[in-house]
Design an enzyme around this catalytic site. Structure first.
Site, PDB file in Angstrom:
ATOM      1  N   LYS A  26      56.792  85.027  63.543  1.00  0.00           N
ATOM      2  CA  LYS A  26      56.837  84.670  62.123  1.00  0.00           C
ATOM      3  C   LYS A  26      58.274  84.640  61.627  1.00  0.00           C
ATOM      4  O   LYS A  26      58.704  83.674  60.986  1.00  0.00           O
ATOM      5  CB  LYS A  26      56.015  85.693  61.335  1.00  0.00           C
ATOM      6  CG  LYS A  26      55.519  85.204  60.013  1.00  0.00           C
ATOM      7  CD  LYS A  26      54.663  86.282  59.331  1.00  0.00           C
ATOM      8  CE  LYS A  26      53.284  86.375  59.943  1.00  0.00           C
ATOM      9  NZ  LYS A  26      52.543  87.556  59.438  1.00  0.00           N
ATOM     10  N   ARG A  96      55.459  91.618  55.599  1.00  0.00           N
ATOM     11  CA  ARG A  96      54.564  90.958  56.563  1.00  0.00           C
ATOM     12  C   ARG A  96      54.867  91.380  57.990  1.00  0.00           C
ATOM     13  O   ARG A  96      56.012  91.360  58.426  1.00  0.00           O
ATOM     14  CB  ARG A  96      54.747  89.442  56.466  1.00  0.00           C
ATOM     15  CG  ARG A  96      54.808  88.921  55.051  1.00  0.00           C
ATOM     16  CD  ARG A  96      55.189  87.436  55.005  1.00  0.00           C
ATOM     17  NE  ARG A  96      54.199  86.585  55.637  1.00  0.00           N
ATOM     18  CZ  ARG A  96      54.376  85.287  55.848  1.00  0.00           C
ATOM     19  NH1 ARG A  96      55.520  84.706  55.508  1.00  0.00           N
ATOM     20  NH2 ARG A  96      53.433  84.573  56.415  1.00  0.00           N
ATOM     21  N   GLY A 105      45.831  88.021  61.949  1.00  0.00           N
ATOM     22  CA  GLY A 105      45.001  88.961  61.202  1.00  0.00           C
ATOM     23  C   GLY A 105      44.870  90.343  61.823  1.00  0.00           C
ATOM     24  O   GLY A 105      44.179  91.199  61.289  1.00  0.00           O
ATOM     25  N   MET A 107      47.284  92.582  62.420  1.00  0.00           N
ATOM     26  CA  MET A 107      48.148  93.600  61.815  1.00  0.00           C
ATOM     27  C   MET A 107      48.198  93.377  60.311  1.00  0.00           C
ATOM     28  O   MET A 107      47.569  92.490  59.791  1.00  0.00           O
ATOM     29  CB  MET A 107      49.535  93.526  62.441  1.00  0.00           C
ATOM     30  CG  MET A 107      49.524  94.000  63.877  1.00  0.00           C
ATOM     31  SD  MET A 107      51.140  93.899  64.602  1.00  0.00           S
ATOM     32  CE  MET A 107      51.473  92.184  64.535  1.00  0.00           C
ATOM     33  N   ARG A 370      53.883  78.140  63.344  1.00  0.00           N
ATOM     34  CA  ARG A 370      53.808  78.665  64.715  1.00  0.00           C
ATOM     35  C   ARG A 370      53.079  77.634  65.554  1.00  0.00           C
ATOM     36  O   ARG A 370      52.399  76.746  65.027  1.00  0.00           O
ATOM     37  CB  ARG A 370      53.065  79.990  64.734  1.00  0.00           C
ATOM     38  CG  ARG A 370      51.634  79.840  64.248  1.00  0.00           C
ATOM     39  CD  ARG A 370      50.908  81.171  64.199  1.00  0.00           C
ATOM     40  NE  ARG A 370      49.724  81.025  63.353  1.00  0.00           N
ATOM     41  CZ  ARG A 370      49.115  81.990  62.710  1.00  0.00           C
ATOM     42  NH1 ARG A 370      49.575  83.208  62.783  1.00  0.00           N
ATOM     43  NH2 ARG A 370      48.047  81.772  61.991  1.00  0.00           N
ATOM     44  N   HIS A 486      38.747  83.334  59.752  1.00  0.00           N
ATOM     45  CA  HIS A 486      38.997  84.272  60.849  1.00  0.00           C
ATOM     46  C   HIS A 486      38.080  83.973  62.025  1.00  0.00           C
ATOM     47  O   HIS A 486      38.512  83.876  63.182  1.00  0.00           O
ATOM     48  CB  HIS A 486      38.785  85.701  60.343  1.00  0.00           C
ATOM     49  CG  HIS A 486      38.946  86.738  61.404  1.00  0.00           C
ATOM     50  ND1 HIS A 486      37.880  87.202  62.126  1.00  0.00           N
ATOM     51  CD2 HIS A 486      40.044  87.341  61.885  1.00  0.00           C
ATOM     52  CE1 HIS A 486      38.334  88.079  63.008  1.00  0.00           C
ATOM     53  NE2 HIS A 486      39.640  88.185  62.879  1.00  0.00           N
ATOM     54  N   GLU A 783      39.870  90.483 106.280  1.00  0.00           N
ATOM     55  CA  GLU A 783      39.371  91.251 105.136  1.00  0.00           C
ATOM     56  C   GLU A 783      39.397  92.752 105.386  1.00  0.00           C
ATOM     57  O   GLU A 783      38.836  93.521 104.628  1.00  0.00           O
ATOM     58  CB  GLU A 783      37.979  90.774 104.715  1.00  0.00           C
ATOM     59  CG  GLU A 783      37.021  90.545 105.859  1.00  0.00           C
ATOM     60  CD  GLU A 783      35.757  89.817 105.444  1.00  0.00           C
ATOM     61  OE1 GLU A 783      35.461  89.745 104.242  1.00  0.00           O
ATOM     62  OE2 GLU A 783      35.046  89.326 106.342  1.00  0.00           O
ATOM     63  N   SER A 802      41.225  82.997 106.946  1.00  0.00           N
ATOM     64  CA  SER A 802      40.912  82.908 105.529  1.00  0.00           C
ATOM     65  C   SER A 802      40.905  84.331 104.988  1.00  0.00           C
ATOM     66  O   SER A 802      40.115  85.164 105.440  1.00  0.00           O
ATOM     67  CB  SER A 802      39.550  82.241 105.340  1.00  0.00           C
ATOM     68  OG  SER A 802      39.237  82.214 103.972  1.00  0.00           O
ATOM     69  N   CYS A 869      39.649  82.950 100.181  1.00  0.00           N
ATOM     70  CA  CYS A 869      38.335  82.552  99.664  1.00  0.00           C
ATOM     71  C   CYS A 869      37.705  83.628  98.794  1.00  0.00           C
ATOM     72  O   CYS A 869      36.526  83.617  98.567  1.00  0.00           O
ATOM     73  CB  CYS A 869      37.415  82.182 100.816  1.00  0.00           C
ATOM     74  SG  CYS A 869      37.076  83.555 101.921  1.00  0.00           S
ATOM     75  N   TYR A 889      45.789  76.769 101.375  1.00  0.00           N
ATOM     76  CA  TYR A 889      44.796  76.412 100.352  1.00  0.00           C
ATOM     77  C   TYR A 889      44.202  77.657  99.697  1.00  0.00           C
ATOM     78  O   TYR A 889      44.294  78.757 100.230  1.00  0.00           O
ATOM     79  CB  TYR A 889      43.679  75.547 100.944  1.00  0.00           C
ATOM     80  CG  TYR A 889      42.760  76.268 101.897  1.00  0.00           C
ATOM     81  CD1 TYR A 889      41.665  76.989 101.422  1.00  0.00           C
ATOM     82  CD2 TYR A 889      42.978  76.235 103.275  1.00  0.00           C
ATOM     83  CE1 TYR A 889      40.828  77.669 102.293  1.00  0.00           C
ATOM     84  CE2 TYR A 889      42.146  76.900 104.151  1.00  0.00           C
ATOM     85  CZ  TYR A 889      41.068  77.633 103.645  1.00  0.00           C
ATOM     86  OH  TYR A 889      40.246  78.299 104.500  1.00  0.00           O
TER      87      TYR A 889
HETATM   88  P1  ADP Z   1      48.957  86.977  58.929  1.00  0.00           P
HETATM   89  O1  ADP Z   1      49.920  87.235  60.018  1.00  0.00           O
HETATM   90  O2  ADP Z   1      47.759  87.842  58.991  1.00  0.00           O
HETATM   91  O3  ADP Z   1      48.677  85.531  58.736  1.00  0.00           O
HETATM   92  P2  ADP Z   1      50.810  86.818  56.752  1.00  0.00           P
HETATM   93  O4  ADP Z   1      51.983  87.714  56.782  1.00  0.00           O
HETATM   94  O5  ADP Z   1      51.049  85.430  57.212  1.00  0.00           O
HETATM   95  O6  ADP Z   1      49.654  87.489  57.588  1.00  0.00           O
HETATM   96  O7  ADP Z   1      50.294  86.837  55.286  1.00  0.00           O
HETATM   97  C1  ADP Z   1      48.975  86.749  54.844  1.00  0.00           C
HETATM   98  C2  ADP Z   1      48.847  85.681  53.765  1.00  0.00           C
HETATM   99  O8  ADP Z   1      49.714  85.909  52.684  1.00  0.00           O
HETATM  100  C3  ADP Z   1      49.179  84.314  54.309  1.00  0.00           C
HETATM  101  O9  ADP Z   1      48.266  83.386  53.808  1.00  0.00           O
HETATM  102  C4  ADP Z   1      50.543  84.055  53.756  1.00  0.00           C
HETATM  103  O10 ADP Z   1      50.777  82.695  53.586  1.00  0.00           O
HETATM  104  C5  ADP Z   1      50.526  84.791  52.433  1.00  0.00           C
HETATM  105  N1  ADP Z   1      51.870  85.209  52.082  1.00  0.00           N
HETATM  106  C6  ADP Z   1      52.676  85.986  52.825  1.00  0.00           C
HETATM  107  N2  ADP Z   1      53.879  86.132  52.241  1.00  0.00           N
HETATM  108  C7  ADP Z   1      53.826  85.435  51.082  1.00  0.00           C
HETATM  109  C8  ADP Z   1      54.775  85.179  50.047  1.00  0.00           C
HETATM  110  N3  ADP Z   1      56.008  85.671  50.101  1.00  0.00           N
HETATM  111  N4  ADP Z   1      54.375  84.422  49.019  1.00  0.00           N
HETATM  112  C9  ADP Z   1      53.122  83.926  48.968  1.00  0.00           C
HETATM  113  N5  ADP Z   1      52.198  84.114  49.909  1.00  0.00           N
HETATM  114  C10 ADP Z   1      52.532  84.866  50.978  1.00  0.00           C
HETATM  115 MG    MG Z   2      49.954  84.149  58.456  1.00  0.00          MG
HETATM  116 MG    MG Z   3      33.682  89.765 103.099  1.00  0.00          MG
END
Ligand code: ADP
Ligand code: MG
Ligand code: MG
Length: 921
Positions: A26, A96, A105, A107, A370, A486, A783, A802, A869, A889
Site C-alpha cells: 500500500k 492504515r 481486510g 489487518m 495494487r 469480502h 523409493e 522413477s 511419479c 520428466y
Molecule cells: P484494507 O487494506 O483493508 O483495504 P485500507 O487501509 O485500504 O484497508 O482502508 C479501508 C478503507 O478506507 C478503504 O476503502 C480505503 O479506501 C478507505 N480509506 C483509507 N484511508 C483513507 C483516507 N485517507 N481517506 C478516505 N478513505 C480512506
Molecule cells: Mg484497501
Molecule cells: Mg511406492
C-alpha cells in the site's frame, strides 16, 4: 536501521513502487502514484522495519520514532493548512496497515482519527454539515474502540439500533416490528440525523468507559499512538495468521503503517467512494470494471452493507437515464478522470490493477493501487492478451500465471442439460460449480468439512473472521455485497465458487429463507433451506440450485491453449501422467501428457469380476492353485493394457508390477468370506486362518513390492505376460507401443537381477509365440533410501529410474503418511517443516536422496532415464526442484498435467535452462 518514515504528497514521494518490502504494498503504491502525478491525499509510511523493531522490543515503538512521526505530521499540516488537534482547521487522518503482500481486510485500518467533541464541532462548521461531522465521529469511536481499545463492535449494536429508532420516529417510519437488518435498510447510516448521532456518540463513550474503566481518549496524539500500535498489533491477529499460513507469507515480513490525510466520500451526493479493476478480475476481459456508492466512506463498499452501483454505463443502450446509477452517469467528469488514471496505472505497472478511490465534492482521489487478484481464468486471459498487446513479453506471460490457479479451469462446471431446480440468482463472484450441505457459520463449516462433508457456507455477508470457514467450504453464498465484497475477493483468491449479493435469500437463526420469483419478478413463494440441506452453486453465472446438480468437464479457452504452447516451447522437463485406465490415459493425453509415468496394475484388481480371482490367487495353497487363479486374471490385465497402449500410441507407458501387500485385497467381512468359500470350495475357517496369517504389523514395510515376486514369481510372470501380449497385439495393429516395465520397492541389485531375468524369460516366450518382438524397457522405482544409496548398482540392471517420492518421503523421514495427520499440522505450525513434506518435496532430505540416486545412477549408466511419479510431480515448488535436479520428466495425475507443464516452463525460465535441449526419451 534505515529511515523510519517515508513521506508522500504534493507530487513528491520519498519512496517508490520498488520498496514494497520496506513500505508494504500500500505504501509503495501510494508513493508511486504520488510520483506519477495522480491525485493522492498526502501522508507518510512508517516502515515494516519499525514494525519488526516494535515486536523485538516487546511491542514498543523504538526510541525516536515518535518524534519523527510528529515531524511528519507537521509536514502534512503545513502542506494542507490544517492541524491535528485544531478545531478551526482540523486535520483528520487514516491509519492504515499494509504488508508486502496484499492481505485484503486481514489487518486493521482506522479512519477519521483526530476527532473529539470540540474538533467535531469545528469540522461541522468547516464543512457546513453537522450530520457529516457527527457521523465521522461516531464511526471513529466505534472503530477505535473495537480495534485499539478491545471493546468489540457488537457491544455498540444496541446503541446504534436505538439511534436508528429515534431517527425512524423523526422520519415518521414505523419501526416497531422491524428486525435489526430491516431497520438498517429502512434507516441507513445516511439518514441518521444530528440529534440521534449526538446521543449515539454519548452512549458509545459511556460504553467505552464502562468496558475499559477509562474515558475515550480526547487527545488526537494519544489516539494516533494507539492506532499505530494497533496496526502493528494486527499483523499478529488470528485472521492475519490464518491468511499468512494459507498464502505462505512469512511472519518476519511485518506490516507497514500508513498515516494519511482523510478525504471524505460521505460529504453529500456529489461525493462517493468505490473500487475498480483495470480489467475484469473474474473473466479477464479488457474492460474497466468496478463499483461505487454515493455519499459513503471507504469501507462501506467492501463491507457489502449497501449494494453498490456499477462504474460504467451498462451499455445496453435504451436503459432509462433516471435509473442509471453508474458513476459515468452521475459524475461524468470524475469518471472520465478515473478512466484516464486507470489506463495510466495499468500501462505503468504493466499488470491489471485494483484501485480504491474516493470522490470528495466532485474531486477524485486515489487511495490505493495494487496488482489485482484474479481467477485462474482471468489470469490466463490477461497474461495472453497483455503479451499480444505488447505490454509484456511471452516469457513474462508464462511467469504471470500461478500454476496452482489454473487448476480451477480444469475442473467441471454445471451440466447445462441436466434437470435442476433453480433456487435464486446472485452475482457471479467466483466461477466454478460447487455442491454441498448448507452451513451457516464458519466454525460449522470447518467442523463438517473435517468430517469429510462437502459444505457450502451461507452468510448474510462474510467478514475476515469467516476465513477459516471459507477455506473449509466448497463454495460460498452471501445475501449481500457486490462483486468486490469480502466474500467475492477472498473466494476468487482461493479459487472457490462464490455467489454473492443474492438478495432473494435471507439468513437468520440457523436457516435460510429463499423468496421465489416468477418470470415477471413477482414473489410467488418462499422456500426454507436448513443446515445440512444440499444446494449447488454456479459461481460463473451466479446461480443457486436446490439439490445436487451434475457437472461436465471443463472446456479450455483459446488463451489457455496459447499459453500452453508458449510454455511448452520453453519447457525442458517432460510431463507424463499417472493413469491406471484407458479413460484416465485419454484424459491425461488431452491435457498434454507426454506418456504415462505410472500405471498401477493393482487398481485393475479391484474390479468386481476380478477381485474373486485375485483372492483365489492369494489364498490358494501352493503354486498350482495360484497359477490357476492367475490364468483367470491374465485376459483381464491384457485387455486393460491393450486399451492403455492404444490411447498412448507413440508415447512411453510405464507399468508398475504389483506393489501393495496382498492382504489389501482380502475379503473384509463375513459375507465376502462365505462367498469366497463357496467359490473356492474351501471352508470359511481355513480362509480365516489364511487371512490372519497374512496380517502384518507394519504393512508399509512388509511383504510388498518386488518382495512378492521373490516369494511368488508367478504373479509378476503373469503381469509381464499380459503387458507383452498386449504390446504385441497393439503393435500388430500398426500402433506404436513403448512399454516400460517397472519394479517397485527394490533396494538391491539382486532383486532387480531376479525380476529382470523373469521378465526377459517371459518376453522371449511371448515374442516366440507371437512371431514379433517389441522394444520393452526395464526399470525400477527408487523409493527406499537404500535404493538411492546403491543406485549405481541398481542402474546396472535398470534402464530407467522413477523416484517414487511418496514412499521415499515415508521411508526417508520414517513417517507414515497415513498416520502423519495427527502431528504433521503441529510440525508445520512449529516451523519444523515449512510445508507438508508429502505435498511439497523435502528438498534438503528427500531431494538429496534424489540427487544421490541421479548421480550414482547416471555414473553407472550414462543414458539412464530419470523421472518422478509421486504426488510431488504436480506440485509447482517441487517441480522447480526437479528442474534444477535435471530429471527427465515428472509424472502427475491427469488434471495436474497442465499445471505441471506451466510450472515446468516457469522452472526452466527461473533456472535459465529453457534454451537447453529438450529431454530425449
Ligand atoms: P484494507 O487494506 O483493508 O483495504 P485500507 O487501509 O485500504 O484497508 O482502508 C479501508 C478503507 O478506507 C478503504 O476503502 C480505503 O479506501 C478507505 N480509506 C483509507 N484511508 C483513507 C483516507 N485517507 N481517506 C478516505 N478513505 C480512506
Ligand atoms: Mg484497501
Ligand atoms: Mg511406492
Amino acid at each position: 536501521m534505515r529511515k523510519s518514515i517515508y513521506f508522500f504528497g504534493g507530487g513528491q514521494a520519498d519512496g517508490d513502487a520498488q520498496q514494497k518490502e520496506l513500505l508494504g504494498g500500500k505504501g509503495a503504491g501510494l508513493a508511486e502514484m504520488t510520483r506519477l502525478g495522480i491525485p493522492v491525499p498526502p501522508g507518510f509510511t512508517v516502515t515494516t522495519e519499525v514494525c519488526n523493531a516494535y515486536y523485538a522490543a516487546g511491542r514498543a515503538l523504538p526510541a525516536g520514532v515518535e518524534d519523527e512521526i510528529k515531524a511528519s505530521i507537521g509536514r502534512l499540516e503545513s502542506l494542507l493548512g490544517a492541524r491535528l488537534g485544531s478545531a478551526e482547521a482540523p486535520l483528520l487522518v487514516s491509519v492504515r496497515s499494509g504488508a508486502r503482500a496484499s492481505m485484503p481486510g486481514m489487518m486493521d485500518t482506522i479512519l477519521n482519527l483526530g476527532l473529539n467533541d470540540e474538533i467535531a464541532r469545528g469540522l461541522a462548521r468547516r464543512t457546513g454539515s453537522e450530520r457529516f461531522a457527527l457521523d465521522a465521529y461516531r464511526r471513529f469511536i466505534l472503530a477505535y474502540a473495537d480495534i485499539v481499545l478491545g471493546v468489540p463492535r457488537d457491544r455498540f449494536e444496541e446503541a446504534l439500533g436505538r439511534a436508528r429508532k429515534q431517527a425512524a420516529a423523526r422520519l415518521g417510519v414505523d419501526a416497531t416490528r422491524l428486525n435489526a437488518a430491516e431497520l438498517e435498510r429502512k434507516v441507513p447510516d445516511s439518514l441518521l440525523d444530528p440529534e440521534s448521532l449526538a446521543a449515539l456518540i454519548q452512549r458509545q463513550k459511556d460504553i467505552v468507559l464502562g468496558a475499559t474503566g477509562r474515558p475515550f481518549p480526547d487527545d488526537p496524539y494519544a489516539q494516533l499512538w494507539g492506532a499505530i500500535r494497533a496496526v502493528f498489533d494486527s499483523w499478529k491477529n488470528h485472521r492475519a495468521e490464518v491468511y499468512r499460513k494459507m498464502h505462505d507469507i512469512p511472519e518476519a515480513w511485518g506490516t507497514a503503517c500508513n498515516v494519511q490525510a482523510m478525504v471524505f466520500g460521505n460529504l453529500g451526493d456529489d461525493s462517493g467512494t468505490g473500487v475498480a479493476f483495470t480489467r475484469d478480475p473474474s473473466t479477464g476481459e479488457r474492460r474497466f470494471y468496478g463499483e461505487w456508492l454515493p455519499n459513503a466512506q471507504g469501507e462501506d463498499v467492501v463491507a457489502g452493507v449497501r449494494t453498490p452501483h456499477p462504474l460504467s454505463r451498462s451499455g445496453s443502450g435504451g436503459a432509462n437515464e433516471e435509473d442509471d446509477c453508474s458513476l459515468e452517469a452521475k459524475m461524468p467528469e470524475a469518471y472520465a478522470e478515473l478512466v484516464e488514471v486507470q489506463g495510466k496505472l495499468e500501462q505503468h505497472f504493466r499488470d491489471m490493477q485494483d484501485l480504491e478511490f474516493t470522490i470528495q465534492q466532485k474531486k477524485l482521489f486515489l487511495l490505493q493501487c495494487r496488482t489485482g487478484k484474479r481467477t485462474g481464468r482471468a489470469a490466463v486471459r490477461i497474461a495472453v492478451e497483455m503479451a499480444k498487446e505488447g505490454l509484456i513479453s511471452e516469457r513474462e506471460a508464462i511467469l504471470r500465471v500461478d500454476p496452482g490457479s489454473i487448476d480451477q479451469l480444469l475442473h467441471p462446471s454445471i451440466d447445462g442439460s441436466a434437470p435442476k431446480r433453480l433456487l435464486a440468482r446472485g452475482l457471479p463472484a467466483s466461477p466454478g460449480a460447487a455442491t454441498g450441505q448448507v452451513v451457516f457459520s464458519a466454525d460449522e463449516a470447518e467442523r463438517r468439512a473435517g468430517q469429510g462433508k462437502a459444505v457450502i457456507l451461507v452468510r448474510s455477508e462474510t467478514s475476515p473472521e469467516d476465513i477459516h470457514g471459507m477455506k473449509a467450504a466448497r463454495g460460498i453464498l452471501t445475501a449481500r455485497g457486490g462483486m468486490t465484497s469480502h466474500a467475492a475477493v477472498v473466494a476468487r483468491g482461493m479459487g472457490k465458487s462464490c455467489v454473492a449479493g443474492c438478495s432473494a435469500i435471507s439468513v437468520s437463526q440457523g436457516q435460510m429463507a429463499v423468496t421465489i420469483y416468477d418470470d415477471h419478478g413477482h414473489p410467488t413463494d418462499t422456500i426454507t433451506v436448513k443446515a445440512g440441506d444440499v444446494i449447488t452453486l454456479d459461481g460463473g453465472t451466479g446461480t443457486v440450485y436446490l439439490g445436487a446438480v451434475p457437472t461436465v468437464p471443463a472446456a479450455l479457452s483459446g488463451e489457455f491453449e496459447e499459453l500452453m504452447v508458449w510454455a511448452d516451447a520453453v519447457r525442458r522437463l517432460r510431463v507424463r501422467s499417472n493413469a491406471d485406465t484407458p479413460h484416465d490415459a485419454r484424459t491425461a493425453r488431452n491435457f498434454g501428457a507426454e506418456g504415462i509415468g505410472l500405471c498401477r496394475t493393482e487398481h485393475m484388481f479391484f474390479d468386481e469380476e476380478r477381485i474373486q480371482a485375485v483372492r483365489e490367487m492369494i489364498l490358494a495353497d501352493g503354486e498350482a492353485g495360484r497359477r490357476r487363479a492367475l490364468a483367470k486374471l491374465l485376459p483381464f490385465q491384457r485387455s486393460d493394457f491393450v486399451g492403455v497402449f492404444r490411447e498412448m500410441a507413440g508415447l512411453p507407458v510405464t507399468i508398475r508390477l504389483l506393489d501393495p501387500p496382498l492382504h489389501e485385497f482380502l475379503p473384509q467381512d463375513e459375507a465376502q468370506l462365505q462367498q469366497l468359500s463357496r467359490a473356492m470350495g474351501v471352508p470359511v475357517k481355513e480362509l480365516q486362518r489364511k487371512n490372519e496369517e497374512l496380517a502384518e504389523y507394519n504393512p508399509m514395510l512388509g511383504h510388498r513390492g518386488c518382495r512378492l515376486a521373490i516369494t511368488s514369481p508367478e504373479i509378476y510372470e503373469m503381469q509381464a505376460r499380459a503387458i507383452l501380449e498386449a504390446a504385441c497385439e497393439v503393435a500388430a495393429a500398426g500402433i506404436e507401443v513403448e512399454p516400460e516395465i517397472m519394479i517397485p520397492l527394490s533396494m538391491t541389485r539382486r532383486e532387480l537381477a531376479i525380476t529382470r531375468a523373469l521378465v526377459e524369460g517371459v518376453a522371449e516366450k511371448v515374442f516366440a509365440e507371437k512371431g514379433r518382438r517389441v522394444d520393452v524397457r526395464f526399470g525400477t522405482m527408487i523409493e527406499l533410501p537404500r535404493a538411492a544409496i546403491v543406485a549405481g548398482e541398481l542402474a546396472e540392471e535398470a534402464e530407467f529410474f522413477s523416484f517414487g517420492t511418496n514412499d521415499l518421503t515415508q521411508t526417508a523421514l520414517g513417517i507414515s503418511r497415513d498416520d502423519a495427520g495427527r502431528f504433521l499440522g503441529a510440525y508445520v505450525e512449529a516451523g519444523i517443516f515449512t510445508k507438508d513434506p508429502f505435498q511439497s518435496l523435502d528438498v534438503a532430505g528427500v531431494g538429496a536422496l534424489v540427487e544421490m540416486g541421479r548421480d550414482r545412477g547416471r555414473a553407472a549408466r550414462p543414458g539412464l532415464t530419470l523421472g518422478i511419479c509421486g504426488e510431488h510431480g504436480g506440485d509447482p515448488s517441487s517441480i522447480a526442484f526437479f528442474e534444477r535436479a535435471g530429471l527427465d520428466y515428472v509424472s502427475c495425475s491427469p488434471f495436474r498435467v497442465p499445471v505441471a507443464r506451466l510450472a515446468a516452463a516457469q522452472a526452466a525460465l527461473a533456472a535459465g535452462s529453457s534454451r537447453g535441449p529438450r529431454a530425449t526419451d
